[in-house]
Design a protein around this motif. Structure first.
Motif, PDB file in Angstrom:
ATOM      1  N   UNK A 141       0.837  -1.198   0.000  1.00 30.71           N
ATOM      2  CA  UNK A 141       0.000   0.000   0.000  1.00 30.71           C
ATOM      3  C   UNK A 141       0.876   1.255   0.000  1.00 30.71           C
ATOM      4  N   UNK A 142       1.929   1.235   0.791  1.00 33.90           N
ATOM      5  CA  UNK A 142       2.849   2.382   0.838  1.00 33.90           C
ATOM      6  C   UNK A 142       3.491   2.606  -0.527  1.00 33.90           C
ATOM      7  N   UNK A 143       3.839   1.517  -1.199  1.00 34.19           N
ATOM      8  CA  UNK A 143       4.427   1.612  -2.535  1.00 34.19           C
ATOM      9  C   UNK A 143       3.459   2.269  -3.505  1.00 34.19           C
ATOM     10  N   UNK A 144       2.199   1.840  -3.453  1.00 32.34           N
ATOM     11  CA  UNK A 144       1.190   2.384  -4.371  1.00 32.34           C
ATOM     12  C   UNK A 144       0.819   3.821  -4.030  1.00 32.34           C
ATOM     13  N   UNK A 145       0.869   4.172  -2.757  1.00 36.26           N
ATOM     14  CA  UNK A 145       0.532   5.538  -2.348  1.00 36.26           C
ATOM     15  C   UNK A 145       1.523   6.563  -2.886  1.00 36.26           C
ATOM     16  N   UNK A 146       2.757   6.142  -3.111  1.00 35.93           N
ATOM     17  CA  UNK A 146       3.752   7.086  -3.647  1.00 35.93           C
ATOM     18  C   UNK A 146       3.336   7.621  -5.007  1.00 35.93           C
ATOM     19  N   UNK A 147       2.675   6.781  -5.828  1.00 34.17           N
ATOM     20  CA  UNK A 147       2.278   7.204  -7.169  1.00 34.17           C
ATOM     21  C   UNK A 147       0.768   7.361  -7.293  1.00 34.17           C
ATOM     22  N   UNK A 193      13.860  14.057  -7.762  1.00 32.07           N
ATOM     23  CA  UNK A 193      12.921  13.633  -6.723  1.00 32.07           C
ATOM     24  C   UNK A 193      11.919  12.616  -7.237  1.00 32.07           C
ATOM     25  N   UNK A 194      11.398  12.840  -8.429  1.00 30.38           N
ATOM     26  CA  UNK A 194      10.461  11.892  -9.037  1.00 30.38           C
ATOM     27  C   UNK A 194      11.139  10.546  -9.245  1.00 30.38           C
ATOM     28  N   UNK A 195      12.355  10.574  -9.782  1.00 25.81           N
ATOM     29  CA  UNK A 195      13.103   9.322 -10.000  1.00 25.81           C
ATOM     30  C   UNK A 195      13.333   8.579  -8.687  1.00 25.81           C
ATOM     31  N   UNK A 196      13.718   9.301  -7.645  1.00 22.78           N
ATOM     32  CA  UNK A 196      13.977   8.669  -6.348  1.00 22.78           C
ATOM     33  C   UNK A 196      12.705   8.070  -5.761  1.00 22.78           C
ATOM     34  N   UNK A 209      -2.921   9.316  -7.240  1.00 20.32           N
ATOM     35  CA  UNK A 209      -3.283  10.623  -7.816  1.00 20.32           C
ATOM     36  C   UNK A 209      -3.037  11.805  -6.883  1.00 20.32           C
ATOM     37  N   UNK A 210      -3.089  11.577  -5.575  1.00 17.37           N
ATOM     38  CA  UNK A 210      -2.814  12.659  -4.626  1.00 17.37           C
ATOM     39  C   UNK A 210      -1.514  12.422  -3.864  1.00 17.37           C
ATOM     40  N   UNK A 211      -0.661  11.582  -4.425  1.00  8.15           N
ATOM     41  CA  UNK A 211       0.591  11.233  -3.767  1.00  8.15           C
ATOM     42  C   UNK A 211       1.741  12.152  -4.126  1.00  8.15           C
ATOM     43  N   UNK A 212       2.893  11.905  -3.541  1.00 11.10           N
ATOM     44  CA  UNK A 212       4.043  12.799  -3.733  1.00 11.10           C
ATOM     45  C   UNK A 212       4.600  12.807  -5.155  1.00 11.10           C
ATOM     46  N   UNK A 213       4.515  11.686  -5.866  1.00 13.09           N
ATOM     47  CA  UNK A 213       5.037  11.684  -7.240  1.00 13.09           C
ATOM     48  C   UNK A 213       4.176  12.594  -8.111  1.00 13.09           C
ATOM     49  N   UNK A 214       2.860  12.492  -7.966  1.00 10.66           N
ATOM     50  CA  UNK A 214       1.974  13.359  -8.738  1.00 10.66           C
ATOM     51  C   UNK A 214       2.163  14.819  -8.350  1.00 10.66           C
ATOM     52  N   UNK A 215       2.371  15.073  -7.069  1.00 10.94           N
ATOM     53  CA  UNK A 215       2.626  16.443  -6.621  1.00 10.94           C
ATOM     54  C   UNK A 215       3.861  17.006  -7.326  1.00 10.94           C
ATOM     55  N   UNK A 216       4.929  16.210  -7.386  1.00  8.98           N
ATOM     56  CA  UNK A 216       6.152  16.682  -8.046  1.00  8.98           C
ATOM     57  C   UNK A 216       5.951  16.840  -9.551  1.00  8.98           C
ATOM     58  N   UNK A 217       5.128  15.989 -10.152  1.00 10.68           N
ATOM     59  CA  UNK A 217       4.817  16.167 -11.582  1.00 10.68           C
ATOM     60  C   UNK A 217       4.097  17.492 -11.818  1.00 10.68           C
TER      61      UNK A 217
END
Length: 97
Positions: A12-18, A69-72, A20-28
Motif C-alpha cells: 500500500x505504501x508503494x502504491x501511495x507514492x504514485x 525527486x520523481x526518479x527517487x 493521484x494525490x501522492x508525492x510523485x503526482x505532486x512533483x509532476x
C-alpha cells in the motif's frame, strides 16, 4: 508480543507514492508549473537578456531537482514492492525485532 510484518501495508505504501494525490503526482504538477515559468529570450527586451538567462538557469536547476525527486520516489516504490515480495517468499518468521 512481537510485531508482525504487514506485507499488504508495504504494498500500500508503494502504491501511495504514485497515487493521484501522492508525492510523485505532486512533483509532476510542480514540474509542469516550473516549465511554464521559463521566459523566452526577448521577454525583458534586449537589456534583460542576462536576467532572462539567469532566471531560466535557475528554473532549470529546480526542474533537475524535481526530476531527481520523481526518479527517487519511483525507485522507492519499486524497492517497497520488492521488499513486500521478499517478505512473502521468506521462510523466516515475519517478526520485526
Amino acid at each position: 508480543m512481537a510485531n508482525k510484518v504487514d506485507v499488504d501495508a508495504i504494498r500500500k505504501a508503494s502504491k501511495l507514492l504514485d497515487a493521484p494525490d501522492g508525492p510523485i503526482q505532486y512533483l509532476r504538477n510542480v514540474q509542469a508549473l516550473l516549465e511554464e515559468v521559463k521566459l523566452p529570450g526577448g521577454a525583458l527586451s534586449l537589456f534583460g537578456h542576462g536576467t532572462v538567462a539567469q532566471h531560466n538557469a535557475s528554473v532549470d536547476g529546480h526542474l533537475d531537482n524535481v526530476k531527481t525527486g520523481i526518479d527517487h520516489l519511483h525507485k522507492a516504490a519499486e524497492q517497497l514492492e520488492q521488499s513486500a515480495k521478499n517478505w512473502e517468499k521468506s521462510d523466516q518468521p515475519w517478526v520485526v525485532k
